[in-house]
Design a protein around this motif. Sequence first.
Motif, PDB file in Angstrom:
ATOM      1  N   GLN A 109       0.827  -1.208   0.000  1.00 20.74           N
ATOM      2  CA  GLN A 109       0.000   0.000   0.000  1.00 20.74           C
ATOM      3  C   GLN A 109       0.864   1.263   0.000  1.00 20.74           C
ATOM      4  OE1 GLN A 109      -3.565   0.393   2.390  1.00 20.74           O
ATOM      5  NE2 GLN A 109      -3.596  -1.803   2.787  1.00 20.74           N
ATOM      6  N   ARG A 110       1.986   1.216   0.688  1.00 20.05           N
ATOM      7  CA  ARG A 110       2.856   2.399   0.737  1.00 20.05           C
ATOM      8  C   ARG A 110       3.581   2.615  -0.588  1.00 20.05           C
ATOM      9  NH1 ARG A 110       2.131   6.462   3.537  1.00 20.05           N
ATOM     10  NH2 ARG A 110       4.325   6.962   3.836  1.00 20.05           N
ATOM     11  N   GLU A 111       3.844   1.537  -1.318  1.00 22.60           N
ATOM     12  CA  GLU A 111       4.565   1.672  -2.579  1.00 22.60           C
ATOM     13  C   GLU A 111       3.673   2.137  -3.717  1.00 22.60           C
ATOM     14  OE1 GLU A 111       6.479  -2.028  -3.316  1.00 22.60           O
ATOM     15  OE2 GLU A 111       8.016  -1.724  -1.765  1.00 22.60           O
ATOM     16  N   GLY A 112       2.361   2.092  -3.501  1.00 22.46           N
ATOM     17  CA  GLY A 112       1.440   2.580  -4.527  1.00 22.46           C
ATOM     18  C   GLY A 112       0.636   1.462  -5.151  1.00 22.46           C
ATOM     19  N   ALA A 113      -0.634   1.794  -5.438  1.00 24.70           N
ATOM     20  CA  ALA A 113      -1.538   0.790  -5.991  1.00 24.70           C
ATOM     21  C   ALA A 113      -1.333   0.655  -7.497  1.00 24.70           C
ATOM     22  CB  ALA A 113      -2.981   1.183  -5.697  1.00 24.70           C
TER      23      ALA A 113
ATOM     24  N   GLY B 174     -10.519   6.956   9.910  1.00 21.17           N
ATOM     25  CA  GLY B 174     -10.121   5.586   9.655  1.00 21.17           C
ATOM     26  C   GLY B 174      -8.914   5.452   8.744  1.00 21.17           C
ATOM     27  N   ILE B 175      -8.005   4.552   9.120  1.00 16.15           N
ATOM     28  CA  ILE B 175      -6.867   4.179   8.265  1.00 16.15           C
ATOM     29  C   ILE B 175      -6.979   2.669   8.047  1.00 16.15           C
ATOM     30  CG2 ILE B 175      -4.366   4.196   7.982  1.00 16.15           C
ATOM     31  CD1 ILE B 175      -4.222   6.397  10.074  1.00 16.15           C
ATOM     32  N   PRO B 176      -7.759   2.230   7.053  1.00 13.82           N
ATOM     33  CA  PRO B 176      -7.954   0.792   6.840  1.00 13.82           C
ATOM     34  C   PRO B 176      -6.666   0.123   6.368  1.00 13.82           C
ATOM     35  CG  PRO B 176      -8.898   2.032   5.019  1.00 13.82           C
ATOM     36  CD  PRO B 176      -8.469   3.041   6.049  1.00 13.82           C
TER      37      PRO B 176
ATOM     38  N   ILE C 176      -8.736   7.690   5.337  1.00 12.89           N
ATOM     39  CA  ILE C 176      -7.466   8.013   4.685  1.00 12.89           C
ATOM     40  C   ILE C 176      -6.794   6.684   4.345  1.00 12.89           C
ATOM     41  CG2 ILE C 176      -5.267   9.226   4.810  1.00 12.89           C
ATOM     42  CD1 ILE C 176      -6.333  10.914   7.048  1.00 12.89           C
ATOM     43  N   GLN C 177      -6.533   6.446   3.079  1.00 10.31           N
ATOM     44  CA  GLN C 177      -5.854   5.217   2.696  1.00 10.31           C
ATOM     45  C   GLN C 177      -4.421   5.226   3.227  1.00 10.31           C
ATOM     46  OE1 GLN C 177      -7.212   2.651   1.534  1.00 10.31           O
ATOM     47  NE2 GLN C 177      -8.485   2.979  -0.263  1.00 10.31           N
ATOM     48  N   LEU C 178      -3.939   4.049   3.621  1.00  9.32           N
ATOM     49  CA  LEU C 178      -2.598   3.954   4.190  1.00  9.32           C
ATOM     50  C   LEU C 178      -1.543   4.542   3.247  1.00  9.32           C
ATOM     51  CD1 LEU C 178      -0.798   2.896   6.511  1.00  9.32           C
ATOM     52  CD2 LEU C 178      -0.650   0.728   5.262  1.00  9.32           C
ATOM     53  N   GLY C 179      -1.697   4.292   1.942  1.00 11.51           N
ATOM     54  CA  GLY C 179      -0.740   4.814   0.974  1.00 11.51           C
ATOM     55  C   GLY C 179      -0.757   6.324   0.856  1.00 11.51           C
ATOM     56  N   ASP C 180      -1.834   6.966   1.343  1.00  8.83           N
ATOM     57  CA  ASP C 180      -1.966   8.424   1.252  1.00  8.83           C
ATOM     58  C   ASP C 180      -1.626   9.137   2.554  1.00  8.83           C
ATOM     59  OD1 ASP C 180      -2.878   8.152  -1.374  1.00  8.83           O
ATOM     60  OD2 ASP C 180      -4.964   7.929  -0.740  1.00  8.83           O
TER      61      ASP C 180
END
Length: 532
Positions: free
Chosen positions: A102-106, A396-398, A419-423
């Motif tokens: 998720q951190r590296e990008g979808a 929320g950070i799913p 908020i998405q984890l990657g964001d």
Amino acid sequence: MGTMPVNVGGIFVFLSVCLISFTPLCHGGNILVFPLDGSHWVNMKILLEELHARGHSITVIRSSTSWYIAEKSPLYTSITIQMDVGLENFFDVYLNEQMRAQREGASALTFFKLTKDFLSMISQAHSLWCDALVQIFNDENMVRGLIESQYDLVLTDPAIASGVVLAKYLKLPMVLNVRWITSGEGHSAIAPSPLSYIPMPGSGLTDKMDFMERVKNLFFYSILVLQQKFMVGPSYDAICKKYIKGGCEIISLLQEADIWLFRSDFVFEFPRPTMPNVVYIGGFQCKPAQPLPADLEAFVQSSGEHGVIIMTLGTLVNALPKEISEEIASIFAKMPQKVIWRHKGVHPSTLGNNTLIVDWMPQKDLLGHPQTKVFVAHGGTNGVQEAIYHGVPVLGIPLFFDQYDNLLRLQARGAGKIIQLGDVNRDSFEQGLMEVLHQESYRQNMQRLSRLHRDQPISPMDQAIFWVEYVMRHKGASHLRTEAYKMPWYSYYCLDVLLVLMTPALVLLLSVLASCRFLSCRSSRKTKDKQH
């Protein structure tokens, strides 16, 4: 005239007898429990505590590698099944990979890889428990003990279906403590679930879908069907074929359950079709807040008019990746609120004096404290339902599983923000936190959900206990169960009826066409003969 003396004790005894006479009797039952470990056990244990308090005898089947289900407990006796590998190992590997991706990008490639890894992990978990089930069936002494114990019912979590197969083998009534089944969400096994407005797990959709979203929903439905057909079902079906007379399929066994105690309700869930044997107990674990420990209460009260923010990521995740924790800590340090953060491992270097790091927090009691303003959470079912119960808005950070879908239901009702984890970075986290803190609509909407949830004639826990005891009193609840599970798919959709009805019409139509063609050809030949 003198007044007659009032016999208070006699009146009390009379009223007590009257109340008892109107209460449905259920002597202490003998319950066999086949739970699932992890956060699912947290739910099951709360239910077992209440059943134990009401005089029922409980036996729990657990694995030797269980990381939550204790072998010795005042609530139950246990039967331990030997296992070489625990499910915790699978989860740890998957969770770390999921957060990294998720951190590296979808991307499409990342999505398919994570989906493959998830399905592989789930398949391995089912295989482990299928092996454990075979171990039970091959142990004559254990089988004899289970039969001689004369259990009244099996209470099981069907996300892993070993308990479902065992209930069938022992020919016992079955109650499911459920939200998830072997493949997907529980409703999909027993109730009509039109894809046009019922979002599939993992799709990230609401009940309002445009054309492309319905296409996406169909895609996620296909993944669940393939998962059940090729990755989960065969393991259980092989056991059923060998040990259950006449064989069976795991979905049919699920559909045979007497009662579904469903850990959700329609304050949280999108409206959808349901069935008579589904009992909604969403929030059954929620209770009024208890006083905090003195040191924690002092910290909370020191927040003054600004209040407190609490943050936790549930039972499976101890901490976010280091760079995210650093950024979140730096934003917390700027806030006038006090912060209580469940975080294990190395403390972020950007931690402020207003932030208290803890290994464990009394989450229910903090959510029920009037000083709590925002709940920063991962979106697990338990935490979301407790936030609804206490009326605290959620940022929320799913991270994985059903968490995004859970938070989406809050966001759709204006009671939370995702908020998405990657964001997650300094700017996005600060913006999201300030929005949920200072836009009053979030708190108003969540408190409205809280009022709706609490406004019930019977508490969710009392409903759960009543229906468990109901099944014991009546040796099942087959009258509430649909007969659809006995029908083949073509009969369920009346395709056989449609075929029979259409056949005469099709024959008639073909006959008319053939007659017309014959007459046309005949007329054509006569015309040619006259010309010659």
